[in-house]
Scaffold this motif. Structure first.
Motif, PDB file in Angstrom:
ATOM      1  N   GLU A   1       0.500   0.740   9.430  1.00 13.02           N
ATOM      2  CA  GLU A   1      -0.240   1.651   8.548  1.00 13.02           C
ATOM      3  C   GLU A   1       0.042   3.122   8.858  1.00 13.02           C
TER       4      GLU A   1
ATOM      5  N   LEU B   1      -6.478   0.909   6.217  1.00  9.04           N
ATOM      6  CA  LEU B   1      -5.562   1.540   5.269  1.00  9.04           C
ATOM      7  C   LEU B   1      -6.150   2.859   4.799  1.00  9.04           C
TER       8      LEU B   1
ATOM      9  N   GLY C   1      -9.758  -3.251   4.155  1.00 10.06           N
ATOM     10  CA  GLY C   1      -9.078  -2.087   3.601  1.00 10.06           C
ATOM     11  C   GLY C   1      -9.417  -0.796   4.335  1.00 10.06           C
TER      12      GLY C   1
ATOM     13  N   THR D   1      -4.615  -6.737   5.629  1.00  7.32           N
ATOM     14  CA  THR D   1      -5.864  -6.008   5.646  1.00  7.32           C
ATOM     15  C   THR D   1      -6.986  -7.003   5.386  1.00  7.32           C
TER      16      THR D   1
ATOM     17  N   LEU E   1      -4.166   5.558   2.774  1.00  2.00           N
ATOM     18  CA  LEU E   1      -3.380   4.642   1.951  1.00  2.00           C
ATOM     19  C   LEU E   1      -4.277   3.869   0.993  1.00  2.00           C
TER      20      LEU E   1
ATOM     21  N   ILE F   1      -4.274   0.302  -1.840  1.00  2.00           N
ATOM     22  CA  ILE F   1      -3.588  -0.930  -2.230  1.00  2.00           C
ATOM     23  C   ILE F   1      -3.259  -0.851  -3.714  1.00  2.00           C
TER      24      ILE F   1
ATOM     25  N   ALA G   1       0.829  -1.203   0.000  1.00  2.00           N
ATOM     26  CA  ALA G   1       0.000   0.000   0.000  1.00  2.00           C
ATOM     27  C   ALA G   1       0.865   1.254   0.000  1.00  2.00           C
TER      28      ALA G   1
ATOM     29  N   ASP H   1       1.399  -4.727   4.536  1.00  2.00           N
ATOM     30  CA  ASP H   1       0.692  -5.046   5.771  1.00  2.00           C
ATOM     31  C   ASP H   1      -0.501  -5.935   5.453  1.00  2.00           C
TER      32      ASP H   1
END
Lengths: 243, 377
Positions: free
Chosen positions: A164, A185, A182, A179, A190, A192, A103, A177
């Motif tokens: 994160e 994130l 999501g 997830t 952030l 992906i 990410a 990381d």
């Protein structure tokens, strides 16, 4: 000491799901130690259940300290890059989903794929005279995946927790990381990468191939596996991998 | 070979004797011996070299929490010292010492070995520098008593010039050059070029880009500047429009990358291919001719020199001419020396202006083993 050791997660959602898994198979666990780190199946003898953290289970399986264990595939693959000959993944259990992903900041609108990241890593090394940093708990998986994507201009910063937050904190530029939805994130600004899925991991019932498989351990294991899978599929897979 | 080698008395005496002979030769040619610390601050190796070297570097922490490493090579600390001391150039430096490498997946290979080598820094006449280092390497092998060896040579600059001669967007040219040393990958990049990059879904105008960025104002900059991101987004949109490579030219490059064989024949093939594709790389080919001539004058049999077009050594810091010397021990072919040009290193280490650099390293333990094998055969 029982002939067969089985390690299962000692707390949290993984533990609850494991308990459900055994109950569905008609097996109930009973604590055998006061502090709750040991348990047994009253109706299957010769099996000692150890309650450990998920990462301890992964390292115990890889080192052969336990015969069977339930833990995340992500942790196993991080513990040993090459599982063949060391650990056999007997059954994916359908819970404990964790996607290991690459990410980057949503602000990086020009970075959507690993190829974009490769360009940016190289440009970053050239302009800033140091490597772009990737924060992660999954150093081995990251190295492997970045190598597959032919990215070399980066360095890994080991992360102990709250990975994160690294880009916002300025301790790394990119993260690898886990997830599920999501949401965490996204909450940290952030996103992906489109081809940034390293591993879609679930909890697995796994067997250590390097453990001490005495005849007694094999016999106890056979009884346990036949309760978990009366069709004999699990036993067949283990026998083949142990051969 | 044991993971943790133990040198018994005959072994260490033989190694020392060989090292003295090599260092004497280097000294006669004006190379001054230096010795960096075995234990180094990790940062210099981890930031300045890529993950490939990092994963083979032993790191440790001192009691105060500072990250240290056992030197995985001597070139980086020697170059850094030259930068920090503000050394006057050209500088000629020799070394002989242990380096430490983790051998992932190969627990029986030695985690430490001796390297003897030389670095030639800041000599502006690049051709002269290359001849000097190549000659010195071959002389060193002869001083060590080795008669039979073969060479593999290549030149990253040749590929760079080839890519520069193509009408491609600058990011694509950079990408091709960056991945030159991974031969298989370059072919797949060429394939992409023939079939077009992903279509740019991003806006191309500055105003549109800035508006899009502002919608992500809460997200971290993560080490880059707003301008960097805007510039690359605009480049990428322009790339998508300009990305096209004549099939004939792509074909010629793919064929060129395949060339490998006795140097004279291989270079003739390269010339013919480039002519068909209408690409002029005469200066780079002439440089390769000059190196071959230098080898010939050193008495190296041309049949023992192999030119491989995609040869770039599996190390990330080489930028131009690269070479490897090979011989045989009881287990088969073994690389006993290698080196090349690494012109971007000194600036990476903080030099204020470009400093040319070329060097070579000899695997002295292998050299002894190879010589004993040849002697006993």
């Amino acid at each position: 000491m029982a002939a067969l050791t089985l390690a299962i997660p000692s707390k949290g959602r993984l533990k609850e799901k494991c308990d459900e898994f055994f109950v569905t198979a008609g097996l109930s666990m009973q604590q055998t130690s006061a502090r709750g780190y040991r348990a047994a199946f009253p109706d299957i003898g010769d099996v000692e259940i150890m309650l450990l953290s998920a990462s301890e289970i992964a390292s115990s399986l890889v080192s052969g300290d336990v015969h069977l264990g339930i833990t995340g595939e992500d942790l196993l693959r991080e513990e040993a890059p090459e599982l063949t000959g060391r650990v056999s993944l007997l059954k994916s259990l359908g819970f404990g989903n964790a996607r290991v992903v690459v990410a980057v900041s949503e602000y990086w609108i020009d970075v959507e794929t690993m190829a974009d990241l490769d360009d940016v890593c190289a440009a970053y090394a050239a302009t800033h005279r140091r490597r772009l940093r990737v924060a992660t708990k999954y150093a081995r998986l990251t190295r492997q995946f970045f190598a597959q994507n032919r990215i070399s201009d980066y360095r890994i910063v080991p992360s102990a927790g709250a990975t994160e937050g690294a880009p916002a904190a300025g301790t790394a530029e990119v993260i690898v990381d886990i997830t599920t939805t999501g949401a965490t994130l996204k909450g940290n600004g952030l996103k992906i990468l489109a081809d940034g899925l390293i591993l879609d991991s679930y909890a697995n019932l796994a067997a250590s191939l390097t453990a001490d498989w005495t005849d007694e351990a094999k016999a106890a294991c056979k009884i346990l596996l036949s309760r978990l899978d009366p069709s004999g599929g699990l036993q067949g897979k283990l026998s083949a991998d142990l051969a | 070979m044991a993971a943790f080698p133990y040198y018994d008395n005959p072994a260490i005496d033989a190694l020392n004797g060989q090292a003295v002979a090599l260092l004497n030769l280097f000294a006669q040619r004006g190379y001054v011996r230096e010795e960096p610390a075995v234990l180094q601050p990790a940062e210099i190796f981890l930031d300045r070299s890529g993950e490939e070297i990092r994963r083979r570097t032993f790191t440790l922490m001192d009691p105060s929490g500072r990250e240290l490493c056992l030197r995985p090579d001597l070139t980086i600390p020697i170059c850094r010292e030259a930068v920090q001391q503000g050394r006057s150039f050209p500088a000629r430096i020799a070394y002989n010492g242990l380096v430490f490498r983790h051998q992932p997946g190969e627990p029986h290979r030695a985690t430490q070995f001796f390297q003897a080598g030389v670095e030639l820094l800041g000599l502006d006449d690049r051709a002269a520098g290359e001849t000097e280092i190549l000659s010195l390497t071959i002389e060193a092998l002869r001083v060590a008593g080795l008669k039979d060896f073969s060479l593999r040579i290549g030149d990253l600059a040749l590929f760079g010039a080839l890519v520069d001669a193509l009408a491609l967007p600058v990011q694509w040219r950079a990408r091709l050059k960056r991945h030159f040393w991974r031969a298989g990958y370059v072919e797949s990049l060429l394939y992409w070029l023939g079939h077009g990059d992903r279509k740019a879904a991003l806006p191309g105008s500055r105003a549109e880009i800035e508006a899009l960025l502002d919608t992500h104002a809460d997200a971290p900059l993560a080490g880059r500047t707003r301008e960097e991101i805007i510039a690359r987004t605009m480049d990428r949109a322009a790339d998508a429009a300009a990305l096209k490579l004549d099939a004939k030219v792509a074909d010629a490059i793919a064929k060129l990358l395949d060339i490998s064989g006795p140097a004279e024949t291989a270079l003739a093939q390269a010339r013919a291919l480039l002519k068909t594709a209408g690409i002029n790389l005469d200066p780079q080919l002439a440089a390769m001719d000059a190196r071959l001539a230098a080898l010939k004058s050193l008495g190296v049999d041309p049949a023992q020199v192999q030119f491989t077009a995609h040869f770039g050594r599996n190390m990330e810091y080489y930028t131009g001419f690269v070479f490897e010397l090979w011989a045989r021990d009881k287990e088969g072919p073994v690389q006993i020396a290698g080196g090349g040009r690494y012109d971007s290193m000194m600036e990476m280490l903080g030099a204020k202006q470009p400093v040319s650099a070329i060097g070579c390293a000899l695997r002295t333990e292998r050299l002894l083993a190879v010589k004993n094998f040849a002697g006993g055969a």
